[in-house]
Design an enzyme around this catalytic site. Structure first.
Site, PDB file in Angstrom:
ATOM      1  N   ASP A  35       0.963  -1.027  -0.257  1.00  0.00           N
ATOM      2  CA  ASP A  35       0.544   0.222   0.534  1.00  0.00           C
ATOM      3  C   ASP A  35       0.765   1.129   0.176  1.00  0.00           C
ATOM      4  OD1 ASP A  35      -2.059   1.835   0.204  1.00  0.00           O
ATOM      5  OD2 ASP A  35      -2.733   0.781   2.168  1.00  0.00           O
ATOM      6  N   HIS A  52       3.184   3.351  -8.871  1.00  0.00           N
ATOM      7  CA  HIS A  52       2.491   2.212  -8.962  1.00  0.00           C
ATOM      8  C   HIS A  52       3.592   1.064 -10.010  1.00  0.00           C
ATOM      9  CE1 HIS A  52      -1.242   2.241  -7.945  1.00  0.00           C
ATOM     10  NE2 HIS A  52      -1.782   2.699  -8.735  1.00  0.00           N
ATOM     11  N   SER A  80      -7.263  -5.331  -5.071  1.00  0.00           N
ATOM     12  CA  SER A  80      -8.543  -6.649  -4.913  1.00  0.00           C
ATOM     13  C   SER A  80      -9.681  -6.575  -5.758  1.00  0.00           C
ATOM     14  CB  SER A  80      -8.810  -5.756  -3.381  1.00  0.00           C
ATOM     15  OG  SER A  80      -9.235  -4.821  -4.230  1.00  0.00           O
ATOM     16  N   GLU A  82     -12.146  -4.768  -5.031  1.00  0.00           N
ATOM     17  CA  GLU A  82     -12.532  -3.239  -4.828  1.00  0.00           C
ATOM     18  C   GLU A  82     -11.549  -2.668  -5.888  1.00  0.00           C
ATOM     19  OE1 GLU A  82     -11.752  -5.670  -2.076  1.00  0.00           O
ATOM     20  OE2 GLU A  82     -14.096  -5.901  -1.798  1.00  0.00           O
ATOM     21  N   ARG A  86     -11.737   2.379  -9.169  1.00  0.00           N
ATOM     22  CA  ARG A  86     -10.814   3.351  -9.840  1.00  0.00           C
ATOM     23  C   ARG A  86     -10.377   3.824 -11.099  1.00  0.00           C
ATOM     24  NH1 ARG A  86      -5.127   2.311  -5.908  1.00  0.00           N
ATOM     25  NH2 ARG A  86      -6.060   1.773  -4.176  1.00  0.00           N
ATOM     26  N   LEU A 146      10.844 -20.950  -4.205  1.00  0.00           N
ATOM     27  CA  LEU A 146       9.682 -19.590  -3.421  1.00  0.00           C
ATOM     28  C   LEU A 146       8.202 -19.604  -4.390  1.00  0.00           C
ATOM     29  CD1 LEU A 146       9.145 -17.289  -2.273  1.00  0.00           C
ATOM     30  CD2 LEU A 146       9.820 -16.485  -3.893  1.00  0.00           C
TER      31      LEU A 146
HETATM   32  C1  FPP Z   1      -1.813   0.489  -3.453  1.00  0.00           C
HETATM   33  O1  FPP Z   1      -1.467   1.867  -2.923  1.00  0.00           O
HETATM   34  C2  FPP Z   1      -1.732  -0.863  -4.768  1.00  0.00           C
HETATM   35  C3  FPP Z   1      -2.051  -1.410  -5.452  1.00  0.00           C
HETATM   36  C4  FPP Z   1      -3.083  -1.150  -5.752  1.00  0.00           C
HETATM   37  C5  FPP Z   1      -1.658  -1.896  -6.170  1.00  0.00           C
HETATM   38  C6  FPP Z   1      -0.382  -2.517  -5.926  1.00  0.00           C
HETATM   39  C7  FPP Z   1       0.106  -3.166  -6.879  1.00  0.00           C
HETATM   40  C8  FPP Z   1       1.949  -2.738  -7.381  1.00  0.00           C
HETATM   41  C9  FPP Z   1       2.484  -2.579  -6.311  1.00  0.00           C
HETATM   42  C10 FPP Z   1       1.953  -3.316  -8.265  1.00  0.00           C
HETATM   43  C11 FPP Z   1       2.058  -5.066  -8.517  1.00  0.00           C
HETATM   44  C12 FPP Z   1       3.151  -5.405  -9.304  1.00  0.00           C
HETATM   45  C13 FPP Z   1       3.098  -6.772  -9.734  1.00  0.00           C
HETATM   46  C14 FPP Z   1       3.948  -7.394 -10.360  1.00  0.00           C
HETATM   47  C15 FPP Z   1       1.587  -7.380 -10.506  1.00  0.00           C
HETATM   48  P1  FPP Z   1      -2.344   3.141  -3.260  1.00  0.00           P
HETATM   49  O2  FPP Z   1      -2.715   3.471  -4.743  1.00  0.00           O
HETATM   50  O3  FPP Z   1      -3.951   2.413  -2.812  1.00  0.00           O
HETATM   51  O4  FPP Z   1      -1.808   3.789  -3.095  1.00  0.00           O
HETATM   52  P2  FPP Z   1      -2.419   5.010  -2.026  1.00  0.00           P
HETATM   53  O5  FPP Z   1      -2.933   4.051  -0.843  1.00  0.00           O
HETATM   54  O6  FPP Z   1      -1.397   5.482  -1.492  1.00  0.00           O
HETATM   55  O7  FPP Z   1      -3.448   5.923  -2.708  1.00  0.00           O
END
Ligand code: FPP
Length: 261
Positions: A35, A52, A80, A82, A86, A146
């Protein structure tokens, strides 16, 4: 125990030596709620997708260190059920990440003997995302190291409801006996049936909630929260979480030997 891949002398190896991370007590299954990507980008006046993209680089870093340390399963909450709420452009970018990630990282995944898996509703993903994931699942299916398990289009309540529905069908069809249903039966009907329960859950960015992630599986998991935003999370922070885990006293509701008398 010797670190599996001494590809170079890293800062985290130093940390292991200095701060006595016990390599014999590494959690087998670590689950992470990644997050803070959006806030990371906002702090730099960048678009959310830049966060991201940076978060994807962190995934690579953490997969490597988890593999080096001998973690058996690393489950990452990447999207997710949810998250569909976005903006369309952000969802599209998130759906392009598995492809981007695997294009770059798949050769190293193979070299490291890592097995890619996923939990979540694969059918709900766009074709190109499914294709990238399927290719990685197929190509790595015989790898024995892994397990890098992506939770994509995953929601724990939906997973539980589906498990119950499948159980009810099997009871109706006579392949499952109602009176023999136990907690273990439930484990077998979840998407994680083949995995051990997480030993450690990490959530970054200062949020302290589960957000519909592995609600059943986390019943006895140790939780560790950090204010660090996911793109800033690195090998050192990962080791800090493992160190905290090693100091915990896991009792599963019972007492430890020395407390009994
Ligand atoms: C939450 O941060 C993060 C996500 C919804 C996406 C997580 C995805 C990645 C870290 C990359 C995944 C990589 C692969 C290879 C699938 P947020 O956007 O909610 O952050 P915020 O709360 O600061 O807005």
């Amino acid at each position: 125990m010797v670190l599996k891949n001494f590809f170079n002398k890293t800062k985290y190896e130093k940390k292991i030596a200095e701060e006595s991370v016990n390599l014999e007590v590494i959690p087998s299954h670590i689950a992470i709620i990644m997050d803070g990507n959006g806030r990371w980008a906002k702090k730099r006046a960048m678009p959310r997708i830049a966060g991201h993209h940076e978060g994807m680089k962190t995934v690579r870093k953490i997969a490597r260190v988890a593999d080096d340390l001998g973690v058996k399963v690393l489950t990452l909450y990447a999207f997710s059920t949810e998250n569909w709420k976005r903006p369309k452009s952000e969802v599209e970018f998130l759906m392009s990440l598995p492809e981007k990630f695997l294009n770059d990282f798949l050769p190293e995944i193979m070299e490291r003997n890592i097995r890619v898996q996923m939990i979540g509703e694969k059918e709900g993903l766009p074709e190109h995302t499914k294709k990238a994931l399927n290719k990685a699942l197929e190509k790595t299916k015989n790898n024995t190291g892994l397990i890098l398990n992506f939770a994509m289009n995953y929601g724990s309540r939906a997973e539980i409801v589906n498990a119950i529905k499948k159980m009810m069908i099997d009871v109706q069809e006579g392949t499952l006996n109602f009176d023999s249903i136990t907690e273990e039966t439930m484990n077998q009907y979840l998407m994680t049936s083949h995995l051990p329960e997480p030993d450690l859950l990490i959530r970054t960015s200062g949020e302290v909630r589960l957000s519909n992630f592995m609600l059943w599986q986390l019943a006895y998991t140790e939780f560790w929260f950090t204010d660090t935003l996911w793109p800033d999370f690195n090998e050192e922070t990962f080791l800090e979480a493992i160190q905290a885990y090693q100091k915990r006293n896991r009792r599963y509701g019972g007492l430890k030997g020395e407390e009994i008398n």
